[in-house]
Every structure is written in structure tokens, then in C-alpha cells.
Design a protein around this motif. Structure first.
Motif, PDB file in Angstrom:
ATOM      1  N   UNK A  94       5.838  -0.370  -0.406  1.00  0.00           N
ATOM      2  CA  UNK A  94       7.093  -1.376  -0.636  1.00  0.00           C
ATOM      3  C   UNK A  94       6.837  -2.061  -2.040  1.00  0.00           C
ATOM      4  N   UNK A  95       6.075  -2.467  -2.544  1.00  0.00           N
ATOM      5  CA  UNK A  95       6.002  -2.968  -3.982  1.00  0.00           C
ATOM      6  C   UNK A  95       6.356  -2.117  -4.973  1.00  0.00           C
ATOM      7  N   UNK A  96       6.134  -0.849  -4.768  1.00  0.00           N
ATOM      8  CA  UNK A  96       6.263   0.133  -5.619  1.00  0.00           C
ATOM      9  C   UNK A  96       7.828   0.615  -5.684  1.00  0.00           C
ATOM     10  N   UNK A  97       8.522   0.837  -4.423  1.00  0.00           N
ATOM     11  CA  UNK A  97       9.541   1.315  -4.293  1.00  0.00           C
ATOM     12  C   UNK A  97      10.788   0.358  -3.784  1.00  0.00           C
ATOM     13  N   UNK A  98      10.303  -0.911  -3.259  1.00  0.00           N
ATOM     14  CA  UNK A  98      11.333  -1.628  -2.676  1.00  0.00           C
ATOM     15  C   UNK A  98      10.869  -1.491  -1.214  1.00  0.00           C
ATOM     16  N   UNK A  99      11.719  -2.694  -0.355  1.00  0.00           N
ATOM     17  CA  UNK A  99      11.572  -2.807   0.899  1.00  0.00           C
ATOM     18  C   UNK A  99      11.690  -1.285   1.732  1.00  0.00           C
ATOM     19  N   UNK A 100      10.578  -0.709   2.290  1.00  0.00           N
ATOM     20  CA  UNK A 100      10.823   0.428   2.991  1.00  0.00           C
ATOM     21  C   UNK A 100      10.357   0.358   4.272  1.00  0.00           C
ATOM     22  N   UNK A 101       9.095  -0.308   4.510  1.00  0.00           N
ATOM     23  CA  UNK A 101       8.159  -0.287   5.774  1.00  0.00           C
ATOM     24  C   UNK A 101       8.217  -1.583   6.395  1.00  0.00           C
ATOM     25  N   UNK A 136       2.580   4.866  12.677  1.00  0.00           N
ATOM     26  CA  UNK A 136       3.060   3.318  12.918  1.00  0.00           C
ATOM     27  C   UNK A 136       4.290   3.223  12.029  1.00  0.00           C
ATOM     28  N   UNK A 137       4.112   3.612  10.825  1.00  0.00           N
ATOM     29  CA  UNK A 137       5.086   3.091   9.854  1.00  0.00           C
ATOM     30  C   UNK A 137       6.285   4.010   9.775  1.00  0.00           C
ATOM     31  N   UNK A 138       6.323   5.315  10.542  1.00  0.00           N
ATOM     32  CA  UNK A 138       7.259   6.106  10.642  1.00  0.00           C
ATOM     33  C   UNK A 138       8.442   5.457  11.526  1.00  0.00           C
ATOM     34  N   UNK A 139       8.102   4.663  12.258  1.00  0.00           N
ATOM     35  CA  UNK A 139       9.209   4.205  13.342  1.00  0.00           C
ATOM     36  C   UNK A 139       9.465   2.660  12.832  1.00  0.00           C
ATOM     37  N   UNK A 140       8.976   2.203  11.951  1.00  0.00           N
ATOM     38  CA  UNK A 140       8.829   0.676  11.774  1.00  0.00           C
ATOM     39  C   UNK A 140       8.707  -0.172  12.865  1.00  0.00           C
ATOM     40  N   UNK A 141       7.399   0.329  13.310  1.00  0.00           N
ATOM     41  CA  UNK A 141       6.864  -0.355  14.614  1.00  0.00           C
ATOM     42  C   UNK A 141       6.610  -1.938  14.248  1.00  0.00           C
ATOM     43  N   UNK A 142       6.811  -3.041  14.922  1.00  0.00           N
ATOM     44  CA  UNK A 142       6.526  -4.144  14.639  1.00  0.00           C
ATOM     45  C   UNK A 142       5.291  -4.478  15.388  1.00  0.00           C
ATOM     46  N   UNK A 143       4.990  -3.974  16.512  1.00  0.00           N
ATOM     47  CA  UNK A 143       3.651  -4.207  16.833  1.00  0.00           C
ATOM     48  C   UNK A 143       2.839  -2.964  17.682  1.00  0.00           C
ATOM     49  N   UNK A 144       1.332  -3.112  17.310  1.00  0.00           N
ATOM     50  CA  UNK A 144       0.629  -2.130  17.773  1.00  0.00           C
ATOM     51  C   UNK A 144      -0.460  -2.446  18.663  1.00  0.00           C
ATOM     52  N   UNK A 180      -1.286  -0.138   3.066  1.00  0.00           N
ATOM     53  CA  UNK A 180      -0.584   0.937   2.310  1.00  0.00           C
ATOM     54  C   UNK A 180       0.833   0.508   2.429  1.00  0.00           C
ATOM     55  N   UNK A 181       1.319   0.073   3.479  1.00  0.00           N
ATOM     56  CA  UNK A 181       2.989  -0.075   3.608  1.00  0.00           C
ATOM     57  C   UNK A 181       3.386  -1.285   2.393  1.00  0.00           C
ATOM     58  N   UNK A 182       2.337  -2.180   2.424  1.00  0.00           N
ATOM     59  CA  UNK A 182       2.623  -3.177   1.297  1.00  0.00           C
ATOM     60  C   UNK A 182       2.459  -2.602  -0.026  1.00  0.00           C
ATOM     61  N   UNK A 183       1.802  -1.655  -0.140  1.00  0.00           N
ATOM     62  CA  UNK A 183       1.504  -1.141  -1.588  1.00  0.00           C
ATOM     63  C   UNK A 183       2.819  -0.183  -1.772  1.00  0.00           C
ATOM     64  N   UNK A 220      -8.102  -0.018  10.893  1.00  0.00           N
ATOM     65  CA  UNK A 220      -7.333   1.094  10.625  1.00  0.00           C
ATOM     66  C   UNK A 220      -6.007   0.361  10.448  1.00  0.00           C
ATOM     67  N   UNK A 221      -5.283  -0.594  11.538  1.00  0.00           N
ATOM     68  CA  UNK A 221      -4.417  -1.334  11.284  1.00  0.00           C
ATOM     69  C   UNK A 221      -4.140  -2.040  10.072  1.00  0.00           C
ATOM     70  N   UNK A 222      -5.431  -2.549   9.377  1.00  0.00           N
ATOM     71  CA  UNK A 222      -5.283  -3.528   8.460  1.00  0.00           C
ATOM     72  C   UNK A 222      -5.275  -2.434   7.182  1.00  0.00           C
ATOM     73  N   UNK A 223      -5.610  -1.259   7.135  1.00  0.00           N
ATOM     74  CA  UNK A 223      -5.115  -0.246   6.132  1.00  0.00           C
ATOM     75  C   UNK A 223      -3.852   0.192   6.116  1.00  0.00           C
ATOM     76  N   UNK A 224      -3.315   0.642   7.165  1.00  0.00           N
ATOM     77  CA  UNK A 224      -1.893   0.668   7.417  1.00  0.00           C
ATOM     78  C   UNK A 224      -1.197  -0.495   6.822  1.00  0.00           C
ATOM     79  N   UNK A 225      -1.263  -1.747   7.129  1.00  0.00           N
ATOM     80  CA  UNK A 225      -0.463  -2.717   6.644  1.00  0.00           C
ATOM     81  C   UNK A 225      -0.564  -2.796   5.112  1.00  0.00           C
TER      82      UNK A 225
END
Ligand code: TRP
Length: 331
Positions: free
Chosen positions: A166-173, A137-145, A161-164, A154-159
């Protein structure tokens, strides 16, 4: 691609797809293709978390693509592709594994269920399955699943991980949202309407396959369990069998359950079951015919996969580049 919102979804090539998959997923995919940029993936990497026969896995990968197409997905409007043909999924999956805690994975209910079911093969892939799904999902910057209820965790987990990340490396996903289409019905087993219709059920009368053929479908609906009483009324608690059939009929005809109730006021159970069976069979018949034609033309299916993989690669490579650079890999 345009500035439309992006949708990503995946179907595993690990079995035959059911009426539940059709009403809950495939049919809705076709309705989205004009308003969104959609990627629909055949997620074969996920399937090997359970042992697969290689020849059957290949055949089923074609089968999912053929069904996508037979259900009306236009291969020019949508990116239809095979997960293992785009290396970014495995690459990002590995990286994200290192940003996911075992504590999080331990909470996944699907892992617990599947490890009970496959007690002789509780492998690492089964455990980190949701991380690979996050990568998809994150590979394509999908807005909706678009997903069913069972994939929400599983989607909650993806969110997370993405937030984590982004917090470390700046806006990515982009943080993806679940998209549960309003027409998507949860289809229950025909013989035991208290559990979900599942293709892996031992009793073949529990499920309807999309590609099953008219006579069989009608027969299975004739055999569907009904409840005590004789009226066609919606009451999930006391009439789970009739209510499931009403939901199926409502979903397939795009009517409300109330309209269905009116339509069959005074009808008998037997007549109602025939009506549902015929309607489902008539709806699925052209899909089955197209599916069978497509399955005879593997060269065409390969060409669709090839084009899909090329598009998916060009969309995902910049993301791998960015993530790898941020992590500290030399580029
Ligand atoms: N886990 C999903 C299922 O079994 C399939 C899947 C894999 C998926 N990757 C995905 C669904 C990404 C949506 C988005 O149903």
C-alpha cells in the motif's frame, strides 16, 4: 456480496481433522455465517509444501469440504471453494513474494519446525508458505481471519506485506485482523496434555478425529490420562489432564469451566471421563453420518466446489487486475 465484514479462512486437506479443529475452527465458522460474508477455502496449494499422494490429496480435499458442510456451513451463504481452482491465489502469491523479505521469512517459527520435521524436503514452497497465505487473505480484502494461535505470526506477516504494498502503490489491500473466537478452545493431547492435540501424532490415542465413530471416541476418553488427586478442579499447572477434559466439556456444551466444576463436584475421575466421552461422541455423531453421506456423492461436492470457484473468481479477479496494473504489467 453485501457491506458486511468479510472473513477468510483456510483448512489444509493434508490429514484427518480432529476435535481440536472442530472446537477451534469448524464449529465457529458456522456461527459466523449470518453476520459476515465468509469465504472458506480448502488450501490444497499449501498442502504440497509437504509431499502428498495425488489420489489421497484429492480425497482429502473432498473430505474437508464434506466436513465444512457436515458442520453446518451453508454453501449458498458461504463461499466454499478449492484454492487450486482459483488462479488468483498463485498469481498474487508470486507477486507478493517479490515484496516479502527473506529476513521476514527466516523468522517464521512454523518454517523452522517443519524443516526439522521434513529435513529431507525443505523446499522453496515451505519457505514461502506464509506469502501464499497472505495472498489468500489479501486477494479478497478480508477484514478478519479466524485463526489459531499458531497462525498469528503468519497473519502478522500478511499485514506487513499489505502495508508495504500500500505504501509503494497507494491503497490497495485491506489490513486484516486476527479473529480468535471466544468459544475456541485450545484442545490438548489426551495422553500428553502439555502438548497440542495433533492429527499427525504417532499415538492415535492422543487425538479424537471428527469422523471417528462413537465407540472409538468413548474408548479414547476412557484412556485419557488424568492427574494425581481425585477432584474435578480446574488447575492447568497441577492438573493438566483433568483441566483439558474440563475445557473440552465446557467448550462442547458452551458452559464455563466454573459451571463444569460445579456440575462434577464429588464425581470420580472415571465418571467424569465417561461423561466427557459420551458428550463429545454424541455431538460428533450426526456430523460423521452427514460426512459419510456427502463423501458418497462426489458429483455434489464437485458442484459445490464449482460454484464456489466461480464466486471466488468473480470476487478476486478485480484485485488481480488492480495489482497487476499497479505493478506495471500490461492489461
Ligand atoms: N496456514 C493455515 C493453517 O495451516 C491454513 C491457511 C492457508 C489459512 N491460508 C489461510 C488460514 C488463510 C487462514 C487464512 O492452519
Amino acid at each position: 456480496m453485501s457491506n458486511k465484514k468479510k472473513i477468510f479462512s483456510g483448512v489444509q486437506p493434508s490429514g484427518n481433522l480432529t476435535l481440536g479443529n472442530y472446537l477451534g475452527a469448524l464449529r465457529n465458522f458456522g456461527l459466523l455465517q449470518d453476520d459476515f460474508d465468509c469465504l472458506y477455502c480448502v488450501v490444497d496449494l499449501h498442502s504440497i509444501t509437504v509431499r502428498q499422494d495425488p489420489e489421497l490429496l484429492r480425497e482429502r480435499s473432498y473430505a474437508v469440504l464434506a466436513l465444512y458442510l457436515a458442520c453446518g456451513l451453508d454453501p449458498d451463504k458461504n463461499v466454499l471453494f478449492l484454492q487450486s481452482q482459483v488462479s488468483g491465489h498463485a498469481e498474487l502469491g508470486w507477486a507478493l513474494n517479490c515484496y516479502t523479505y527473506m529476513g521476514e521469512l527466516n523468522r517464521m517459527t512454523q518454517f523452522k519446525d517443519k524443516s526439522q520435521k521434513h529435513a529431507d524436503n525443505i523446499n522453496g514452497g515451505l519457505y514461502t508458505y506464509p506469502v501464499l497465505m497472505a495472498a489468500d487473505i489479501l486477494l479478497y480484502n478480508a477484514d478478519m481471519v479466524p485463526i489459531g494461535q499458531d497462525q498469528k505470526q503468519h497473519l502478522e506477516l500478511a499485514r506487513n506485506v499489505a502495508e508495504r504494498f500500500n505504501k509503494i502503490y497507494g491503497d490497495t489491500f485491506v489490513i486484516p485482523e486476527p479473529f480468535i473466537p471466544k468459544t475456541g478452545a485450545r484442545v490438548m493431547s489426551l495422553q500428553d496434555p502439555t502438548k497440542k492435540m495433533s492429527k499427525s501424532d504417532d499415538n492415535v490415542n492422543n487425538f479424537i478425529l471428527i469422523t471417528e465413530g462413537k465407540d472409538k471416541i468413548i474408548k479414547k476418553f476412557k484412556k485419557a490420562v488424568t492427574d494425581s488427586g481425585s477432584e474435578i478442579v480446574y488447575d492447568e499447572e497441577n492438573k493438566p489432564g483433568i483441566s483439558n477434559l474440563m475445557k473440552i466439556y465446557a467448550s462442547i456444551t458452551s458452559k464455563s469451566v466454573e459451571e463444569v466444576q460445579k456440575e462434577f463436584e464429588g464425581s470420580r475421575y472415571g465418571d467424569f471421563k465417561m461423561a466427557v466421552g459420551n458428550t463429545v461422541a454424541d455431538t460428533l455423531e450426526p456430523i460423521r453420518i452427514r460426512y459419510e453421506e456427502l463423501m458418497q456423492d462426489k458429483a455434489y461436492l464437485d458442484s459445490v466446489f464449482k460454484k464456489g470457484a466461480e464466486r471466488a473468481k468473480s470476487m478476486s479477479e478485480p484485485m488481480i487486475d488492480e495489482v497487476y496494473r499497479k505493478i506495471g504489467f500490461l492489461r
